[in-house]
Design an enzyme around this catalytic site. Structure first.
Site, mmCIF file in Angstrom:
data_model
loop_
_atom_site.group_PDB
_atom_site.id
_atom_site.type_symbol
_atom_site.label_atom_id
_atom_site.label_comp_id
_atom_site.label_asym_id
_atom_site.label_seq_id
_atom_site.Cartn_x
_atom_site.Cartn_y
_atom_site.Cartn_z
ATOM 1 N N SER A 1 37.674 -18.880 -14.860
ATOM 2 C CA SER A 1 38.713 -19.419 -15.747
ATOM 3 C C SER A 1 39.125 -20.821 -15.311
ATOM 4 O O SER A 1 39.693 -21.560 -16.105
ATOM 5 C CB SER A 1 39.965 -18.549 -15.687
ATOM 6 O OG SER A 1 39.683 -17.242 -16.043
ATOM 7 N N HIS B 1 32.885 -18.347 -20.787
ATOM 8 C CA HIS B 1 34.272 -17.902 -20.572
ATOM 9 C C HIS B 1 34.655 -16.917 -21.675
ATOM 10 O O HIS B 1 34.986 -17.311 -22.795
ATOM 11 C CB HIS B 1 35.207 -19.125 -20.551
ATOM 12 C CG HIS B 1 36.607 -18.808 -20.139
ATOM 13 N ND1 HIS B 1 37.712 -19.342 -20.746
ATOM 14 C CD2 HIS B 1 37.080 -17.982 -19.165
ATOM 15 C CE1 HIS B 1 38.804 -18.873 -20.161
ATOM 16 N NE2 HIS B 1 38.437 -18.051 -19.213
ATOM 17 N N GLU C 1 34.024 -19.283 -24.828
ATOM 18 C CA GLU C 1 33.881 -20.722 -24.603
ATOM 19 C C GLU C 1 32.595 -20.910 -23.802
ATOM 20 O O GLU C 1 32.459 -20.337 -22.712
ATOM 21 C CB GLU C 1 35.080 -21.272 -23.810
ATOM 22 C CG GLU C 1 36.360 -21.354 -24.617
ATOM 23 C CD GLU C 1 37.532 -21.929 -23.813
ATOM 24 O OE1 GLU C 1 38.220 -22.816 -24.334
ATOM 25 O OE2 GLU C 1 37.754 -21.492 -22.670
ATOM 26 N N ASN D 1 42.855 -22.704 -22.776
ATOM 27 C CA ASN D 1 43.945 -22.697 -21.800
ATOM 28 C C ASN D 1 44.558 -24.086 -21.612
ATOM 29 O O ASN D 1 45.725 -24.212 -21.268
ATOM 30 C CB ASN D 1 43.470 -22.120 -20.462
ATOM 31 C CG ASN D 1 43.265 -20.618 -20.565
ATOM 32 O OD1 ASN D 1 43.881 -19.958 -21.400
ATOM 33 N ND2 ASN D 1 42.390 -20.073 -19.738
HETATM 34 N N1 LIG Z 1 41.181 -11.117 -16.404
HETATM 35 C C1 LIG Z 1 41.161 -12.067 -17.331
HETATM 36 O O1 LIG Z 1 41.989 -12.080 -18.258
HETATM 37 C C2 LIG Z 1 40.091 -13.128 -17.296
HETATM 38 C C3 LIG Z 1 39.798 -13.835 -18.471
HETATM 39 C C4 LIG Z 1 38.761 -14.783 -18.454
HETATM 40 C C5 LIG Z 1 38.055 -15.010 -17.282
HETATM 41 N N2 LIG Z 1 38.384 -14.318 -16.142
HETATM 42 C C6 LIG Z 1 37.585 -14.581 -14.935
HETATM 43 O O2 LIG Z 1 36.655 -13.509 -14.757
HETATM 44 C C7 LIG Z 1 36.388 -13.338 -13.374
HETATM 45 C C8 LIG Z 1 36.637 -11.895 -12.990
HETATM 46 O O3 LIG Z 1 37.993 -11.589 -13.238
HETATM 47 P P1 LIG Z 1 38.495 -10.087 -13.422
HETATM 48 O O4 LIG Z 1 39.811 -10.181 -14.108
HETATM 49 O O5 LIG Z 1 37.410 -9.254 -14.003
HETATM 50 O O6 LIG Z 1 38.723 -9.664 -11.895
HETATM 51 P P2 LIG Z 1 38.750 -8.180 -11.287
HETATM 52 O O7 LIG Z 1 39.532 -8.291 -10.037
HETATM 53 O O8 LIG Z 1 39.157 -7.176 -12.318
HETATM 54 O O9 LIG Z 1 37.204 -7.886 -10.939
HETATM 55 C C9 LIG Z 1 36.484 -8.626 -9.990
HETATM 56 C C10 LIG Z 1 35.365 -7.734 -9.447
HETATM 57 O O10 LIG Z 1 34.518 -8.539 -8.628
HETATM 58 C C11 LIG Z 1 34.074 -7.722 -7.577
HETATM 59 N N3 LIG Z 1 33.523 -8.536 -6.491
HETATM 60 C C12 LIG Z 1 34.165 -9.209 -5.520
HETATM 61 N N4 LIG Z 1 33.280 -9.798 -4.687
HETATM 62 C C13 LIG Z 1 32.037 -9.481 -5.151
HETATM 63 C C14 LIG Z 1 30.713 -9.766 -4.720
HETATM 64 N N5 LIG Z 1 30.483 -10.506 -3.630
HETATM 65 N N6 LIG Z 1 29.677 -9.285 -5.441
HETATM 66 C C15 LIG Z 1 29.888 -8.521 -6.541
HETATM 67 N N7 LIG Z 1 31.125 -8.201 -6.995
HETATM 68 C C16 LIG Z 1 32.182 -8.678 -6.307
HETATM 69 C C17 LIG Z 1 35.338 -6.942 -7.183
HETATM 70 O O11 LIG Z 1 34.993 -5.807 -6.406
HETATM 71 C C18 LIG Z 1 35.882 -6.581 -8.557
HETATM 72 O O12 LIG Z 1 35.379 -5.353 -9.043
HETATM 73 C C19 LIG Z 1 37.245 -14.356 -12.631
HETATM 74 O O13 LIG Z 1 36.469 -15.494 -12.384
HETATM 75 C C20 LIG Z 1 38.348 -14.667 -13.633
HETATM 76 O O14 LIG Z 1 38.907 -15.948 -13.474
HETATM 77 C C21 LIG Z 1 39.372 -13.381 -16.128
#
Ligand SMILES: NC(=O)c1ccc[n+]([C@@H]2O[C@H](COP(=O)([O-])OP(=O)(O)OC[C@H]3O[C@@H](n4cnc5c(N)ncnc54)[C@H](O)[C@@H]3O)[C@@H](O)[C@H]2O)c1
Length: 282
Positions: free
Chosen positions: A119, A140, A152, A190
């Site tokens: 993000s 994204h 995106e 954003n």
């Molecule tokens: N949550 C949102 O609303 C949102 C929206 C758009 C983008 N994002 C982006 O998406 C990405 C993930 O966010 P999320 O909300 O799913 O987080 P989350 O915490 O729900 O999930 C992240 C996952 O990554 C895993 N992880 C950590 N290290 C790892 C590794 N070395 N290898 C494999 N897996 C690993 C964790 O165990 C976890 O299951 C981030 O970059 C975030 O900025 C999030």
């Protein structure tokens, strides 16, 4: 190049949502996380989400089974070798992402495209950690992925047209409506959304209207489904503040100055829904 198998790194909120969107569209998925418990939780979330779609008559039991059969969970990065595109959706941490990207870049065939769902981290900077900046791109997705139409597609400085076109075609296959964006802090949505929320805090702080009336104004006057202050409570006031601080630093433009009221509320621990109190009480 049509993408038939997608590798996903991270089985959390976004990773399992992307896996579901792919599988429902008939695209094979390999979803990798660090621990089996995280993989299992991701797979269970997809199954629960598909079950809810059946209850709403949006999916049949056969379609659910077919989708689940297309998703393979794993804790072994080697399994990502089956994919033509690998989407990194691990925890939002710059160092962690660099480490993951270097590891998969060294392992994957040169023609494989790598995308990041970050993000906030520069796509150009992440691309530079790999040996394939032309085959690196931002995808994204929005939360919850199965429901939200937008993706995106962020072109890094060196992203090739072929990479952009392949990833855009995949987004369309997933039933999404992609927009193409140049790499810049906050991308498009954003960049506009968070300063709008910040401005709502200025309007509140100046006593121009009550929180309820500010939100009603934006809902009724701009057809927004939720007012900016209620949305801030959902996102987390700390997240909104952190984003504004990044914009202020990266653009060096005072128009991104965080509202002092927003800072004060974060300092007081009133972060929104997650703490039971933000602009509103929950
Ligand atoms: N949550 C949102 O609303 C949102 C929206 C758009 C983008 N994002 C982006 O998406 C990405 C993930 O966010 P999320 O909300 O799913 O987080 P989350 O915490 O729900 O999930 C992240 C996952 O990554 C895993 N992880 C950590 N290290 C790892 C590794 N070395 N290898 C494999 N897996 C690993 C964790 O165990 C976890 O299951 C981030 O970059 C975030 O900025 C999030």
């Amino acid at each position: 190049m049509a993408i038939q198998t997608v590798g996903i790194i991270g089985a959390g909120t976004m990773g399992n949502g992307i896996a579901q969107a792919c599988a429902v569209a008939g695209v094979k998925v390999v979803m990798v996380d660090i621990a089996q418990a995280a993989v299992d939780k991701g797979l269970a979330t997809v199954a629960g989400s598909l079950e809810r779609l059946i209850k709403k008559d949006k999916l049949t039991a056969e379609q659910k089974d077919a989708a689940l059969a297309l998703i393979r969970g794993s804790t072994n990065y080697e399994d990502l070798k089956a994919a033509e595109l690998v989407i990194e959706a691990a925890t939002e941490n710059h160092e962690l992402k660099l480490k993951i990207l270097k590891q998969v870049d060294a392992m994957l065939a040169p023609e494989v495209i790598i995308a990041s769902n970050t993000s906030s981290i520069s796509i150009t900077q992440l691309a530079a950690a790999t040996s394939r900046a032309d085959r690196f791109i931002g995808m994204h997705f929005f939360n919850p992925v199965p429901m939200m139409a937008l993706v995106e597609i962020i072109r890094g400085y060196l992203t090739s047209d072929a990479t952009h076109d392949a990833v855009k075609a995949l987004a369309v296959t997933l039933g999404k409506s992609p927009i193409t964006v140049k790499n810049a802090p906050g991308f498009v949505v954003n960049r506009i959304l968070v300063p709008m929320i910040n401005e709502a805090f200025f309007v509140l702080a100046e006593g121009i209207a009550t929180a309820e009336d500010i939100d009603a104004g934006m809902k009724l006057g701009c057809n927004q489904p939720i007012g900016p202050l209620a949305l801030a409570d959902m996102i987390g006031l700390d997240v909104c503040l952190a984003v504004m601080e990044v914009y202020l630093e990266q653009f060096g433009d005072s128009k991104y100055r965080p509202c002092p009221l927003l800072k004060e509320m974060v300092a007081a621990g009133q972060l929104g829904r997650k703490t039971g109190r933000g602009v509103y009480c929950y």
